[in-house]
Design a protein around this motif. Sequence first.
Motif, PDB file in Angstrom:
ATOM      1  N   ALA A   1      35.017  44.056  36.836  1.00 51.41           N
ATOM      2  CA  ALA A   1      35.356  45.216  37.677  1.00 51.41           C
ATOM      3  C   ALA A   1      35.441  46.484  36.837  1.00 51.41           C
ATOM      4  CB  ALA A   1      36.683  44.957  38.392  1.00 51.41           C
ATOM      5  N   MET A   2      35.958  46.376  35.616  1.00 49.54           N
ATOM      6  CA  MET A   2      36.041  47.537  34.730  1.00 49.54           C
ATOM      7  C   MET A   2      34.656  48.078  34.387  1.00 49.54           C
ATOM      8  SD  MET A   2      38.916  46.493  31.936  1.00 49.54           S
ATOM      9  CE  MET A   2      40.661  46.421  32.310  1.00 49.54           C
TER      10      MET A   2
ATOM     11  N   ASN B   1      43.292  47.450  41.324  1.00 48.57           N
ATOM     12  CA  ASN B   1      43.245  48.808  40.802  1.00 48.57           C
ATOM     13  C   ASN B   1      41.832  49.169  40.335  1.00 48.57           C
ATOM     14  OD1 ASN B   1      44.309  51.340  39.515  1.00 48.57           O
ATOM     15  ND2 ASN B   1      43.716  50.255  37.678  1.00 48.57           N
ATOM     16  N   PHE B   2      41.216  48.294  39.554  1.00 49.37           N
ATOM     17  CA  PHE B   2      39.896  48.623  39.003  1.00 49.37           C
ATOM     18  C   PHE B   2      38.789  48.525  40.048  1.00 49.37           C
ATOM     19  CE2 PHE B   2      42.120  47.324  35.017  1.00 49.37           C
ATOM     20  CZ  PHE B   2      42.099  48.579  34.434  1.00 49.37           C
ATOM     21  N   CYS B   3      38.997  47.710  41.073  1.00 55.79           N
ATOM     22  CA  CYS B   3      37.985  47.562  42.115  1.00 55.79           C
ATOM     23  C   CYS B   3      38.033  48.680  43.151  1.00 55.79           C
ATOM     24  CB  CYS B   3      38.159  46.225  42.838  1.00 55.79           C
ATOM     25  SG  CYS B   3      37.137  44.930  42.163  1.00 55.79           S
ATOM     26  N   TYR B   4      39.252  49.016  43.583  1.00 55.83           N
ATOM     27  CA  TYR B   4      39.383  49.868  44.761  1.00 55.83           C
ATOM     28  C   TYR B   4      39.961  51.253  44.481  1.00 55.83           C
ATOM     29  CZ  TYR B   4      38.877  45.228  46.773  1.00 55.83           C
ATOM     30  OH  TYR B   4      38.441  43.974  47.069  1.00 55.83           O
ATOM     31  N   ARG B   5      40.752  51.389  43.432  1.00 55.30           N
ATOM     32  CA  ARG B   5      41.371  52.694  43.179  1.00 55.30           C
ATOM     33  C   ARG B   5      41.466  52.938  41.682  1.00 55.30           C
ATOM     34  NH1 ARG B   5      42.109  56.978  42.687  1.00 55.30           N
ATOM     35  NH2 ARG B   5      43.496  58.496  43.631  1.00 55.30           N
ATOM     36  N   PRO B   6      40.295  53.006  40.981  1.00 55.48           N
ATOM     37  CA  PRO B   6      40.346  53.173  39.522  1.00 55.48           C
ATOM     38  C   PRO B   6      40.948  54.512  39.123  1.00 55.48           C
ATOM     39  CG  PRO B   6      38.096  53.424  40.345  1.00 55.48           C
ATOM     40  CD  PRO B   6      38.925  52.955  41.495  1.00 55.48           C
TER      41      PRO B   6
ATOM     42  N   ASN C   1      32.163  48.157  36.093  1.00 51.68           N
ATOM     43  CA  ASN C   1      31.596  48.842  37.250  1.00 51.68           C
ATOM     44  C   ASN C   1      32.417  50.066  37.660  1.00 51.68           C
ATOM     45  OD1 ASN C   1      29.521  48.975  39.204  1.00 51.68           O
ATOM     46  ND2 ASN C   1      30.840  48.041  40.736  1.00 51.68           N
ATOM     47  N   SER C   2      33.471  50.361  36.902  1.00 52.82           N
ATOM     48  CA  SER C   2      34.397  51.439  37.255  1.00 52.82           C
ATOM     49  C   SER C   2      34.215  52.637  36.339  1.00 52.82           C
ATOM     50  CB  SER C   2      35.843  50.935  37.147  1.00 52.82           C
ATOM     51  OG  SER C   2      36.747  52.010  37.233  1.00 52.82           O
ATOM     52  N   ARG C   3      34.005  53.812  36.921  1.00 49.64           N
ATOM     53  CA  ARG C   3      33.867  55.027  36.119  1.00 49.64           C
ATOM     54  C   ARG C   3      35.196  55.464  35.528  1.00 49.64           C
ATOM     55  NH1 ARG C   3      28.494  55.231  35.149  1.00 49.64           N
ATOM     56  NH2 ARG C   3      27.503  54.300  36.953  1.00 49.64           N
ATOM     57  N   GLY C   4      36.277  54.855  35.977  1.00 45.06           N
ATOM     58  CA  GLY C   4      37.586  55.191  35.431  1.00 45.06           C
ATOM     59  C   GLY C   4      37.846  54.562  34.070  1.00 45.06           C
TER      60      GLY C   4
END
Length: 443
Positions: free
Chosen positions: A332-333, A290-295, A335-338
């Motif tokens: 991964a978080m 989820n955090f890597c590919y579809r945040p 690096n995630s804008r989500g």
Amino acid sequence: MIKGFGANNKSADELKKITSNEHFLEFLRELGRCDENAQRQKIEEMNEIIEEMEEEEFKSVFTKKWFDEMDELIKEEKLSMRNVIFLLKQIGHCYELKNMWNRCFEKSLLYQRFEKMIINENEKIEDKDERLLVDLCECYASLRSYFPKELISIIVPCLLKVALRKEESKEVQNEVEMTLLALCHIEKCVEMNKELHMNEIKEIIKYHQEHHNLTQLAYQYAWEFLINRLFCDTSLEDVVVNELHFAREAARELEELTRCVDWKRKKEERRKETKEELAMTRWLNLLYRNFCYRPLMNKEYSGIIRSIALLFRASRDNYSKFGYSCIVIFEAMANSRGVKIEDMLKGGAIDAFLEEMHRPTLNDKMVYNCLEFFMNVSQRLKEKKKDEMEEAKRKAFKKEISEKMEEVGSEEIIASFHKRLDFLNRNFCHGLLLNISDYFVNV
């Protein structure tokens, strides 16, 4: 003693060592010489062996030739379909639980037979065998990942109908668990209309949230099936985030599972993963994807970060696999804008990395993860905000993180890694910047 396998009886330990495809082909041929009841007994023995297999053993045993041989026995009416299904369910179950990839079934004659049987049984108007159709769909779904559209429209509604059963008997719970496991084996890249699954999967998840009728594994499988659909259909995001509260539920499940595991068990005492450990592994894998590919943008992330930090501290000394999974998710978080830096700070992700960097067992891979984490956090905190309140928050977070790092001497540790940056980039993902100041959160 396990009896009935081959010409001589062998101990369980001896049987576990049998990895040759020829042995298992001989086992199939023996089945063809038995009546149905004797077949069942032998398959039960076979299932015990399958459960203990590692990935390489699976690959060596369950080849196209093996599945073709089974198809030949069915054609010759030497092997009952009831027993074929019993055996294939166990193989598919182990494929998915152990996260193994094997495309031999879909290249086989047995696969073609199952595909035709599913279509034919579904098209029957009279004398349709619903139980057989469910069993065929479950076997088919658990043994392959990509589905023709015609099969998707049959298999998904068929299995969801079973998964909607709400009785809390152990038998029903086990059946629902197996059905949901088969469904979540459908790859995220497989497209399907919402009409095929949306109302049913929402009802399954909501009912469990109110009545807790599913096993922990079944509940995880239900979420995994839904999140996999999100990769092809972004319109599901509101349902996942705001209606069913994915982050809140994942956090609650992880915390409950963390409490259930005996983290002090020695390595030799945990040869086989418990159901709680399996559910935890799958939640962590799902969160990572989820955090890597579809945040998703989600206001409830601080709770899930807290639950991962709790798991990290519980597992890192004796269950390093889980501890490392937590670190990779936090990376991964970052690096995630989500995921907001604010949530990572409140939830304890920053503290988890600061603690990890001070451990004497830090290896090269973990050094790389720590550096990448702080590099990404630093880069994000350098981005000025147009909104005055958001900018004030950014400065406050920078100050708080900088003080944390200074308090425990983390900048000195990071600086000591400077000479290793080239080596780490060559051996991992080439993502690290060569200026060491890019890893510091400067106020």
